[in-house]
Design an enzyme around this catalytic site. Structure first.
Site, PDB file in Angstrom:
ATOM      1  CB  CYS A 119      54.310  84.366  61.166  1.00  0.00           C
ATOM      2  SG  CYS A 119      52.604  84.455  61.742  1.00  0.00           S
ATOM      3  CG  HIS A 261      55.273  88.162  59.440  1.00  0.00           C
ATOM      4  ND1 HIS A 261      54.179  87.741  58.710  1.00  0.00           N
ATOM      5  CD2 HIS A 261      54.920  88.043  60.747  1.00  0.00           C
ATOM      6  CE1 HIS A 261      53.212  87.401  59.540  1.00  0.00           C
ATOM      7  NE2 HIS A 261      53.638  87.574  60.784  1.00  0.00           N
ATOM      8  CG  ASN A 291      49.919  88.304  60.999  1.00  0.00           C
ATOM      9  OD1 ASN A 291      50.183  87.406  60.199  1.00  0.00           O
ATOM     10  ND2 ASN A 291      50.572  88.474  62.124  1.00  0.00           N
TER      11      ASN A 291
END
Lengths: 340, 76
Positions: A119, A261, A291
């Site tokens: 990520c 993020h 996500n």
């Protein structure tokens, strides 16, 4: 390849942005049909209402091409001297996915490679792209974050299946001057491999392949230790953010927009709370897209630029955290761009 | 300490004040495991108390949790 400027005066300057999500929308009610969960449970615990999923046969490269094309369009120039793809879900183990993406964008022949930092991939990709520009390898770099995360998530695992989703975001960086709007600030990066077990897909790599031709049930899927990940995510993103802001010569109070993020709404809230960044200065699209891994930040930037949440002149702080463990942060003043 | 903990549970965690008793468990308050991490972060930031989420999870009730936090030096 010509380098007309001294390397030390060069900066990587944001010149274009674009994002794309596959059309198939998965609602919380859709997930509740086969998981022991509910719309209310998912919304209150993750902040997610919908997410997008690839259709059968669609791969990360398909997402990356769509976002990459939009970023190139936004930059007003369909050329790039290099393509960097940050992803956790490459089309296959070998070769890298970036050359496919480059070729499909009419860029066959340019250097193209994947960056693997889960990520945090987009932040690692920014530093990599800036390096390609600083060394004169490329004048313009197309950096894409793309993940078909649902292809590695266990559909029966309530803790991850409701969170992770598919999408892509991309930016074009060009050689420019450090004082220009859009110039990338100092990039803070870090990892802690002693905690690599917190976020992982155990099977599919050389360790499992050298042991046995088959893997234990479930090991092909993404696994995450929720509590430890939460704590480290907040600590690392807050610390990296402070370091990046200080390195840029900014103060936290001078940050106009936080683009973190989009891991989980509760992590975002905790990070912003630690940094003292008010809600109206936080960019967020997790409610609609979930996500999306390495796509998370560039997709957020593209959507925020398009909807007016992010405007020219905004001092913008980017930060990410993910498997590795890996984390990063950087700053830039948002330039005048057409949204892709 | 119980009052300070109750204020946090009723405030940021939006727990029904009537449910917050010394005998209550986290489960009874509708808090999941990530809530314990959030609580640990809030205790550190707002009260300057360092208690890990593992330690908080080991306390059987809200009363026991308040006692642990108090032992770590939080203002009563």
């Amino acid at each position: 390849m010509s380098t007309t400027e001294p390397v030390e005066d060069r900066a990587a300057v944001l010149a274009g942005v674009g994002g794309w999500v596959p059309p198939h929308v998965v609602t919380n009610d859709d997930l509740s049909a086969h998981l022991d969960t509910s719309d209310e449970w998912i919304r209150t615990r993750t902040g997610i209402r919908t997410r997008h999923r690839v259709s059968p046969g669609m791969a990360t490269s398909d997402l990356a091409v769509e976002a990459g094309r939009r970023a190139l369009d936004s930059s007003g120039d369909d050329r790039a001297g290099a393509v960097v793809l940050a992803t956790t879900t490459p089309d296959r183990i070998c070769p890298a996915t970036a050359p496919d993406v480059a070729a499909r964008l009419g860029l066959a022949g340019v250097p193209a490679f994947d960056v693997s930092a889960v990520c945090t991939g987009f932040l690692y990709g920014l530093a990599t792209a800036a390096g390609l520009i600083a060394t004169g390898v490329a004048e313009r770099v197309l950096l894409i974050g793309a993940d078909a995360f649902t292809t590695i998530v266990d559909p029966t695992d309530r803790s991850t299946a409701v969170i992770f989703a598919d999408g892509a975001g991309a930016v074009v960086l060009r050689a420019g001057r450090p004082e220009e709007p859009g110039a990338l600030g100092p990039v803070v990066l870090g990892t802690d491999g002693t905690l690599s077990h917190l976020i992982r897909v155990p099977a599919g790599g050389s360790r499992q392949r050298s042991l046995a031709p088959t893997h234990a049930p479930g090991e092909q899927f993404f696994q995450m230790e929720g509590r430890d990940t939460f704590r480290h995510a907040v600590d690392r993103m807050a610390t990296a953010s402070r370091q990046a802001v200080a390195a840029a010569g900014w103060s936290m109070g001078g940050v106009d927009r936080l683009a973190a993020h989009q891991a989980n709404a509760r992590i975002l809230h905790a990070v912003a709370d630690r940094l003292g960044i008010p809600a109206e200065h936080q960019l967020s699209n997790i409610a609609e897209v979930g996500n999306t891994g390495a796509a998370s930040i560039p997709l957020l930037l593209a959507q925020s630029a398009a909807d007016g949440g992010l405007e020219a002149g905004h001092r913008t702080l980017l930060t990410a955290f993910g498997g590795g463990l890996a984390w990063g942060a950087t700053t830039l003043t948002w330039p005048k761009l057409s949204a892709g | 300490m119980f009052t300070a903990l109750r204020d946090i549970l009723v405030g940021p965690f939006k727990v029904d004040p009537e449910k917050v008793t010394p005998e209550a468990t986290l489960e009874q308050l509708g808090l999941d495991s990530l809530s314990v991490v959030e609580l640990s972060l809030i205790l550190e930031k707002d009260l300057g108390v360092s208690v890990t989420d593992d330690e908080l999870l080991q306390t059987p009730t809200i009363g026991a949790m308040a006692e642990l936090i108090g032992e770590r030096g939080a203002p009563v």
